[in-house]
Design an enzyme around this catalytic site. Structure first.
Site, short mmCIF file in Angstrom:
data_model
loop_
_atom_site.label_atom_id
_atom_site.label_comp_id
_atom_site.label_asym_id
_atom_site.label_seq_id
_atom_site.Cartn_x
_atom_site.Cartn_y
_atom_site.Cartn_z
CG ASN A 160 2.63 8.55 0.93
OD1 ASN A 160 2.69 7.71 0.04
ND2 ASN A 160 3.35 8.48 2.03
CD1 TRP A 161 3.15 6.15 -3.53
CD2 TRP A 161 1.95 4.39 -2.87
NE1 TRP A 161 4.03 5.21 -3.04
CE2 TRP A 161 3.32 4.12 -2.64
CE3 TRP A 161 1.02 3.41 -2.53
CZ2 TRP A 161 3.77 2.92 -2.08
CZ3 TRP A 161 1.46 2.22 -1.98
CH2 TRP A 161 2.82 1.98 -1.76
CE1 TYR A 214 6.39 -0.36 3.95
CE2 TYR A 214 8.61 0.14 4.72
CZ TYR A 214 7.40 0.56 4.18
OH TYR A 214 7.21 1.89 3.86
NE ARG A 271 9.81 5.81 6.16
CZ ARG A 271 9.16 4.86 5.47
NH1 ARG A 271 9.84 3.81 5.02
NH2 ARG A 271 7.87 4.97 5.23
NE ARG A 280 7.70 5.67 10.72
CZ ARG A 280 7.06 4.95 9.80
NH1 ARG A 280 6.31 3.93 10.18
NH2 ARG A 280 7.17 5.24 8.53
CG ASN A 296 7.75 9.81 3.35
OD1 ASN A 296 7.71 10.33 2.24
ND2 ASN A 296 7.23 8.62 3.59
CG ASP A 351 29.59 -17.05 25.60
OD1 ASP A 351 28.57 -16.94 24.89
OD2 ASP A 351 29.68 -17.87 26.53
CD GLU A 352 36.66 -15.28 22.83
OE1 GLU A 352 37.79 -14.86 22.53
OE2 GLU A 352 36.45 -16.18 23.67
#
Length: 810
Positions: A179-180, A286, A340, A344, A454, A552-553
Site C-alpha cells: 500500500n502506497w 478522511y 468503510r 473497524r 482493502n 418532529d415527524e
C-alpha cells in the site's frame, strides 16, 4: 485513514495532542489545532522541549520546540486528576507495547505478532503497526510524568529499534500489493515524530539517513483531499528536523493548495460536503483527519516565515461549523459519512467525534472573537451531552485541559444549527431537531453505493441505498457492536431484494439515475431518490422514494417499486439494536408483542411503538396505507472479521446483540408497488395511537412522477417528470423539489434541482398572486399574474443547492 484508527485496542497511541508551551509570558495552545497566544495561567513553567532547543534562536529550532510540545504535552500539572489519568494512559500504552517487544538482536521484527520479513500487504501492515507501537513507547520516553520519561536504560533499546524500523522501511518496495499509503504517509509520519523525540540522542548522520528515505518516498506534497494534507505534513516535519527552508516552502504551498473548495473529486465542496476517493462521502473519516492535520500544520507554522494565509484559517473554521458540526450528535460522529470506517472495531462514532472536538477546541481558541462563540458553544454542547464516552476522560492532556477551560468560561452550550441540511455534493441529508438527529444516505450517478476497498466494509451493501439513521438519547445505538451484528441485508430506509449478496458486491458502483437530492426550508426538508438496487444486476429493484422531514415527524413515501418475476422485495422500516440491560416492549395496534424472540406478520396494521432503553428514545411508526408488515425480534451473533478482513483489523471474537426489525413486504416480482409510513421519534404510545387515528399529514400524490404531502400550511412536493403537473397550488414541468409554507402574511418558498442536470432556467407556478418580494435568492425572479404567479429560477451550476424566497401574497 490515519493509522491511529488502525491500532489494536491495547496499543492505543496518543498523537496530535493539543499542548501548552510557555513562550515569553504567554501560553501557546498547540496540538490538534492552531496555536493561540493568551496570558499565561498560573502553573508550571518548566519547558519540556528538547534541552538543546528549549529556547531555540533559529526558526527551525523554535518549530522543533513547538512540535515537541505538540507530541508530549509540555508541562503537565499532575495534581489535576484528568491530566494524571491522561499521562497514565500514555504510560500504560507504552508499557503494554514494551512488555511484548522482541529481545534485542531479533532482526525479524520488534514484536512477534508483527513480523517484518513477510511480503506484500502483510509486510506493509506489519511495518505500519510496528511504527505505531514504537511511537507509543517513544512518546512515553519523552512525556514528563511517565515511568519511562528520559529513562537512560530505555534509550539504547529505542535507538536500536528505530534502526531496525528504518532498515525495513528503507527496503519498502513499490510493488502494487504494498500500500502506497503506508510507504508515503503512515510510516513516514510515525518516523518523523520518533526522530524528533529522539533527536538529541541521534547522531546527525543517522538522522539524515533516516530522513533521506522519507524524502525518497514522499519528496513533495501530492494527491488530493486528506492525502494532500498528510503528504504536506510529512514534508514539513522532515524539513523542520533538517532545517530545510525550501522544503518548508513546498509543504506550505501544498497545505494551502488543499485548503480551498473543489467542485469535483476529493476535498471540501462548496456546500460543506467532503469527498475522498473520487465519489465517496467521508466527512466523518478522511474529512475529520483533513481538519485535524490541517489545523495541526497551521498551528505548527503559525508565527514563522512559513505561516499560512489568514484566509486559510477562515476556510477551516467554515468547514468545522458548516461541514463537520451538522454530523455530530451528543458526542457521536454519524455513520452515514464515515465510509468503510464503520467496519473497524476501533473507529467508533464517539472516537471519531473526539477527533473533531479536539480540533474544534483549538480552532475556537484561535478564532477571532466574532467567530469564536459559535464553535465554542457547539464544542461545549458536545462535551456536556456525551455521557457514553465522556470527553474529559480521554487520554489527551491538552485537549482535556482546553475542555476544562471552556467549561469554566462563560460560553453557553449551543448545539449545531437545527433544521434540515442538504449536502448535495455527497447525496446526504441530515435533519436536526432538539430531541433527535435523522440522516439519509443515498447514491446516484455521482456518488457511489459504498466503499469496500482493502477487504473492508464487506457488508456495506445497502448503506448508501436510501439508508436512514435515527439518533436519539440511545447514544450507543450505532456503536457497541452494531455493524458486525446487524442484519446488513435489512438497513432501515432501503427498498431491496431479500437475501445476502456476496461480500463486497456492488461496492464502488454508480447508479444510472441522477434524481437524488433534497431541498430545505428551516426546520423543514425533503429528500428524494430514484433507485436501482443493486445497480449492476439484471434482477435489480427499481422505484422512487421521498422523505418529508416535517419537524418532529418523518413521512416516508415509496412508489413504482418493481422487480423481476419471483424476486422478493421488502422496504425496511426499522432494524434497531436493543439493550441487553433494559426491557424494550414492542406494540402493534396497542397489542404487546412482549420482549422475547418473535417473528410475526400483520395485514394492514395502523401503528407500532418501540420503547427505548432510555428516556427520550421511544420511536413510533404509523402506516398511512395498507401494507403487509413483518416484525421480528431476534438475537444475532457476528464478528468484526465478518465485515472487515483487512489484516489491520482482525478481530474474530463473537459478539451477540438483540434486534427489532420491521419490514413492509412487497411480495415477489412487485410491479409498481408503493408504501407510506411515518416515523415519530420520541413519541409515546398514546401519541402514536392518536396520530394514527387522525393523521395531520395528507398524501397528495405518491407516483413515480410526483410525490407530495400537505401538513397544515405546508406543501412539499418532489416532481420526477418533465410533464406538466400540479399539486397543492404548485405547478412544474421539470424534475424539481419544492416546499411552500403559507402563514398569515408571508409565503416562503424553497426550490432545488436534485438531479443536478438543469443547466438553465425553470418556471414554477404558484397558486398565489405575489404583491412584493420580501427577500429572494438572486437566482429567483417573480412574475405576478392576475391571480397566480410564476417563479423563474436560474439553476445553472446550482449543483443541487436550495434557492429560496420569502414573498408577500396579495
Amino acid at each position: 485513514m490515519h493509522p491511529t484508527d488502525d491500532e489494536k485496542p491495547h496499543r492505543r497511541m496518543i498523537l496530535g495532542r493539543r499542548q501548552l508551551l510557555l513562550v515569553g509570558g504567554f501560553v501557546v495552545v498547540a496540538g490538534v489545532g492552531v496555536t493561540s497566544l493568551r496570558q499565561s495561567e498560573a502553573g508550571p513553567t518548566r519547558s519540556l522541549a528538547p534541552p538543546a532547543e528549549a529556547h531555540g534562536t533559529t526558526p527551525y529550532a523554535r518549530l522543533r520546540g513547538r512540535w515537541y510540545t505538540q507530541l508530549t504535552g509540555g508541562d503537565i500539572d499532575l495534581s489535576v486528576p484528568e491530566n494524571a489519568r491522561a499521562v497514565d494512559g500514555v504510560d500504560a500504552a507504552a508499557r503494554n507495547a514494551r512488555a511484548d517487544m522482541s529481545p534485542r538482536g531479533d532482526r525479524t521484527g520488534l514484536w512477534p505478532d508483527l513480523p517484518l520479513d513477510g511480503t506484500g500487504r502483510d509486510r506493509a501492515i506489519a511495518l505500519r503497526h510496528t511504527a505505531d507501537r514504537l511511537s507509543s513507547v517513544v512518546l512515553a520516553y519523552g512525556t514528563a510524568g511517565t515511568t519511562m520519561y528520559r529513562d537512560p536504560g530505555l534509550r539504547s533499546s529505542l535507538l536500536g529499534s528505530l534502526d531496525l524500523l528504518h532498515e525495513r522501511y528503507e527496503s519498502f518496495g513499490a510493488a502494487q500489493d504494498e500500500n502506497w499509503y503506508d510507504r508515503e504517509i503512515s510510516v513516514p509520519l510515525a518516523l518523523t515524530s520518533i526522530c524528533l523525540l529522539l533527536r538529541d540522542d541521534l547522531a546527525r548522520d543517522l538522522l539524515e539517513r533516516y530522513l533521506a528515505t522519507v524524502d525518497s518516498f514522499t519528496p513533495a506534497p501530492s494527491k488530493a483531499g486528506a492525502n494532500l494534507v498528510w503528504t504536506a505534513q510529512v514534508v514539513a516535519e522532515r524539513a523542520i528536523l533538517l532545517d530545510e527552508g525550501a522544503k518548508l516552502d513546498m509543504a506550505r504551498e501544498g497545505l494551502q493548495r488543499a485548503l480551498h473548495t473543489v467542485t469535483s473529486g476529493d476535498g471540501v465542496h462548496p456546500d460543506g460536503s467532503f469527498i475522498q476517493h473520487k465519489n465517496h462521502p467521508y466527512t466523518g473519516g478522511y474529512g475529520t483527519s483533513f481538519l485535524r492535520s490541517s489545523v495541526r500544520l497551521v498551528e505548527l507554522l503559525h508565527g514563522s516565515p512559513w505561516q499560512v494565509d489568514s484566509g486559510k484559517f477562515d476556510f477551516l473554521l467554515d468547514f468545522a461549523v458548516d461541514g463537520v458540526a451538522p454530523w455530530l450528535h451528543k458526542g457521536a460522529l454519524l455513520s452515514p459519512v464515515r465510509g468503510r470506517e464503520i467496519s473497524r472495531r476501533s473507529a467508533t462514532e464517539h472516537n471519531a467525534c473526539h477527533v473533531a472536538m479536539s480540533a474544534f477546541l483549538a480552532l475556537g481558541e484561535l478564532a477571532p472573537p466574532e467567530r469564536r462563540g459559535v464553535l465554542a458553544g457547539i464544542t461545549r454542547h458536545l462535551i456536556e451531552q456525551d455521557t457514553l464516552t465522556p470527553f474529559l476522560g480521554i487520554n489527551n492532556v491538552p485537549a482535556v485541559t482546553a475542555a476544562r477551560r471552556l467549561l469554566r468560561s462563560e460560553t453557553l452550550a449551543a448545539p449545531p444549527e437545527g433544521g434540515t441540511r442538504v449536502f448535495a455534493a455527497m447525496d446526504r441529508v441530515v435533519h436536526r431537531r432538539p430531541g433527535f438527529t435523522f440522516a439519509i444516505a443515498m447514491s446516484s450517478s455521482r456518488i457511489a453505493t459504498y466503499e469496500a476497498i482493502n477487504s473492508e466494509n464487506l457488508h456495506g451493501w445497502w448503506t448508501g441505498s436510501g439508508a436512514t439513521y435515527l439518533y436519539d438519547d440511545d447514544l450507543a445505538q450505532f456503536d457497541d457492536g452494531y455493524w458486525p451484528t446487524v442484519d446488513a441485508t435489512r438497513i432501515p430506509g432501503t427498498t431491496v431484494p431479500t437475501g445476502s449478496p456476496p461480500d463486497g458486491s456492488n461496492a464502488e458502483a454508480l447508479a444510472a439515475v441522477a434524481l437524488v437530492g433534497g431541498v430545505s426550508l428551516g426546520h423543514l426538508g425533503l429528500a428524494t431518490m430514484a433507485f436501482r438496487t443493486p445497480v449492476d444486476s439484471p434482477a435489480t429493484v427499481t422505484g422512487r422514494k421521498t422523505w418529508f422531514l416535517l419537524g418532529d415527524e418523518i413521512v416516508a413515501l415509496g412508489s413504482g417499486i418493481t422487480a423481476p418475476a419471483g424476486r422478493a422485495v421488502e422496504t425496511v422500516v426499522e432494524n434497531r439494536k436493543l439493550s441487553t440491560d433494559v426491557s424494550q416492549p414492542f406494540l402493534v395496534d396497542a397489542a404487546s408483542l412482549g420482549t422475547g424472540p418473535m417473528n410475526r406478520s400483520f395485514d394492514r396494521p395502523g401503528w407500532a411503538h418501540l420503547t427505548g432503553p432510555v428516556e427520550g428514545s421511544d420511536i413510533g411508526y404509523v402506516f398511512l396505507t395498507d401494507a403487509r408488515v413483518r416484525a421480528s425480534r431476534e438475537s444475532r451473533i457476528g464478528r468484526w472479521s465478518d465485515i472487515n478482513q483487512d489484516p489491520a483489523f482482525d478481530f474474530p471474537g463473537e459478539i451477540r446483540r438483540d434486534y427489532l426489525t420491521l419490514c413492509i413486504d412487497h411480495g415477489r416480482g412487485p410491479q409498481g408497488d408503493r408504501y407510506a409510513y411515518v416515523l415519530l421519534p420520541g413519541a409515546s404510545p398514546e401519541t402514536v395511537s392518536g396520530y394514527a387515528a387522525s393523521p395531520p399529514v395528507t398524501i397528495l400524490s405518491n407516483t413515480l412522477g410526483l410525490q407530495a404531502v400537505r401538513k397544515g400550511n405546508t406543501v412539499a412536493a418532489s416532481f420526477g417528470s418533465t410533464d406538466e403537473q400540479s399539486v397543492g397550488g404548485i405547478t412544474a414541468r421539470t424534475r424539481v423539489s419544492v416546499i411552500v409554507v403559507r402563514d398569515e402574511s408571508r409565503l416562503s418558498v424553497a426550490i432545488s434541482d436534485p438531479s443536478q442536470t438543469v443547466q438553465g432556467t425553470i418556471r414554477i407556478g404558484l397558486d398565489h398572486r405575489i404583491r412584493r418580494v420580501i427577500t429572494a435568492d438572486p437566482r429567483i425572479q417573480v412574475q405576478p399574474d392576475q391571480a397566480t404567479s410564476t417563479l423563474v429560477v436560474d439553476l445553472l451550476d446550482a449543483r443541487g443547492q436550495t434557492v429560496s424566497a420569502v414573498l408577500e401574497p396579495a
